[in-house]
Scaffold this active site. Structure first.
Site, PDB file in Angstrom:
ATOM      1  N   LYS A  49      33.107  42.052  46.512  1.00  0.00           N
ATOM      2  CA  LYS A  49      34.021  43.142  46.875  1.00  0.00           C
ATOM      3  C   LYS A  49      33.467  44.474  46.393  1.00  0.00           C
ATOM      4  O   LYS A  49      33.559  45.489  47.093  1.00  0.00           O
ATOM      5  CB  LYS A  49      35.414  42.885  46.282  1.00  0.00           C
ATOM      6  CG  LYS A  49      36.194  41.840  47.056  1.00  0.00           C
ATOM      7  CD  LYS A  49      37.437  41.358  46.337  1.00  0.00           C
ATOM      8  CE  LYS A  49      38.042  40.189  47.102  1.00  0.00           C
ATOM      9  NZ  LYS A  49      39.022  39.439  46.348  1.00  0.00           N
ATOM     10  N   GLN A  93      42.741  39.585  41.288  1.00  0.00           N
ATOM     11  CA  GLN A  93      42.095  38.394  41.841  1.00  0.00           C
ATOM     12  C   GLN A  93      42.846  37.130  41.419  1.00  0.00           C
ATOM     13  O   GLN A  93      43.153  36.940  40.245  1.00  0.00           O
ATOM     14  CB  GLN A  93      40.632  38.342  41.357  1.00  0.00           C
ATOM     15  CG  GLN A  93      39.802  37.251  41.975  1.00  0.00           C
ATOM     16  CD  GLN A  93      39.546  37.456  43.465  1.00  0.00           C
ATOM     17  OE1 GLN A  93      39.413  38.573  43.940  1.00  0.00           O
ATOM     18  NE2 GLN A  93      39.481  36.369  44.196  1.00  0.00           N
ATOM     19  N   ASP A 116      46.196  43.653  49.315  1.00  0.00           N
ATOM     20  CA  ASP A 116      46.211  42.238  49.704  1.00  0.00           C
ATOM     21  C   ASP A 116      47.369  41.948  50.666  1.00  0.00           C
ATOM     22  O   ASP A 116      47.389  40.883  51.290  1.00  0.00           O
ATOM     23  CB  ASP A 116      46.438  41.353  48.468  1.00  0.00           C
ATOM     24  CG  ASP A 116      45.150  40.853  47.831  1.00  0.00           C
ATOM     25  OD1 ASP A 116      44.205  40.542  48.585  1.00  0.00           O
ATOM     26  OD2 ASP A 116      45.111  40.759  46.595  1.00  0.00           O
TER      27      ASP A 116
HETATM   28  N1  GUN Z   1      41.596  34.752  45.656  1.00  0.00           N
HETATM   29  C1  GUN Z   1      41.046  34.197  46.750  1.00  0.00           C
HETATM   30  N2  GUN Z   1      41.251  34.978  47.827  1.00  0.00           N
HETATM   31  C2  GUN Z   1      41.953  36.043  47.393  1.00  0.00           C
HETATM   32  C3  GUN Z   1      42.460  37.217  48.050  1.00  0.00           C
HETATM   33  O1  GUN Z   1      42.326  37.425  49.267  1.00  0.00           O
HETATM   34  N3  GUN Z   1      43.115  38.091  47.240  1.00  0.00           N
HETATM   35  C4  GUN Z   1      43.291  37.886  45.907  1.00  0.00           C
HETATM   36  N4  GUN Z   1      43.958  38.810  45.207  1.00  0.00           N
HETATM   37  N5  GUN Z   1      42.840  36.804  45.279  1.00  0.00           N
HETATM   38  C5  GUN Z   1      42.170  35.900  46.027  1.00  0.00           C
END
Ligand code: GUN
Length: 281
Positions: A49, A93, A116
């Site tokens: 990211k 996350q 998200d």
């Molecule tokens: N863990 C795995 N995929 C995601 C996601 O799209 N967002 C977040 N915050 N955690 C994740």
């Protein structure tokens, strides 16, 4: 022989659009990524990211907290980030270590910074079709379908997995595009009988080898959302790719399918947050 749906290439195009928009607008979008503990998969996602942010011209800040930092300190950090004018998007996350309430953390994030689209206000908007933020993975899947000229209208779409992050919002986005949608899950009695009806099959479970060739209708579009680590350490989806690819019309690879799209939509959402929730990049 199926057409392989190239998420990496499409994500590259979306990120280029985000970058161009940022350059034209003079905006300085900022994304905070919070990771608690040292889950190896999470650390890889966070690294990717940050790389995407750098590619798009988005300022990113990582907050790496020890697994035992405690919910109060995590919530205090979220509140601090909610109040920072230079941070437009906040991503915590998941999964969080045991002992944390993910829901409490999600609901503490300011809905305008919830890139998200997990906050109750944003999931409610997804239900009604009145989006501020697109849910990253499901929206990435829709973009892939559109890019390959696959119109879900009137098709039977079978979504395997009912998570709040993927399965449920995916079903909603397909429904908003006039698909007939079935959601399957761990208590579905005859999964194969359901998946064999799918014109578009989306699997988001997280189990290597779950979708075998006998579970797929010839000519179906097969979208594999899962990212699993195979026994050999390589990334694998839910779908037995080698066996399913010859009978599908379109299929996403793992890696290089849905994963890059998820992160590109996150970039788009961060830009949208910096623009005050507007559409039309
Ligand atoms: N863990 C795995 N995929 C995601 C996601 O799209 N967002 C977040 N915050 N955690 C994740």
């Amino acid at each position: 022989m199926a057409i392989i749906m190239d998420g990496k290439a499409l994500a590259g195009q979306l990120k280029a659009k985000v970058k161009a928009k940022i350059e034209q607008s003079g905006l300085k979008p900022g994304l905070a990524v919070v990771v608690v503990g040292d889950n190896p998969a999470s650390l890889v996602y966070v690294k990717n990211k940050k790389r995407d942010c750098a590619e798009c011209g988005i300022h990113s800040e990582e907050f790496a907290l020890a697994a035992d930092v405690g919910e109060d300190k995590l919530l205090a950090l979220v509140e601090e980030l909610n109040n920072r004018a230079d941070i437009h998007g906040i991503l915590v996350q998941f999964p969080l270590p045991a002992g944390y309430s993910e829901d409490k953390v999600i609901q503490a994030i300011c809905p305008n910074k919830d890139v998200d689209a997990f906050h109750a206000l944003n999931t409610g908007k997804i239900m009604s079709g009145n989006y501020t933020f697109l849910p990253c993975t499901p929206a990435g899947v829709m973009m892939l379908l559109d890019n390959y000229g696959i119109d879900p209208a009137g098709k039977h779409c079978v979504v395997v997995g009912r998570s709040n992050t993927v399965g449920k919002p995916q079903a909603m986005l397909l429904l908003h595009r006039d698909a007939t949608v079935t959601i399957c899950h761990s208590r579905t009695q005859d999964l194969g009988a359901m998946t064999r009806q799918a014109d578009i099959l989306v699997s988001a479970v997280g189990r290597v080898g779950l979708i075998t060739a006998d579970m797929v209708k010839p000519g179906a579009v097969v979208i594999d959302v899962a990212i699993n680590r195979g026994e050999d350490g390589k990334l694998r989806g839910d779908v037995d790719f080698a066996a399913v690819e010859p009978i599908a019309s379109h299929i996403t690879p793992v890696p290089g399918g849905v994963g890059p799209m998820t992160r590109a939509v996150l970039m788009e959402n961060t830009l949208r947050a910096a623009m005050g929730g507007q559409y039309g990049i």
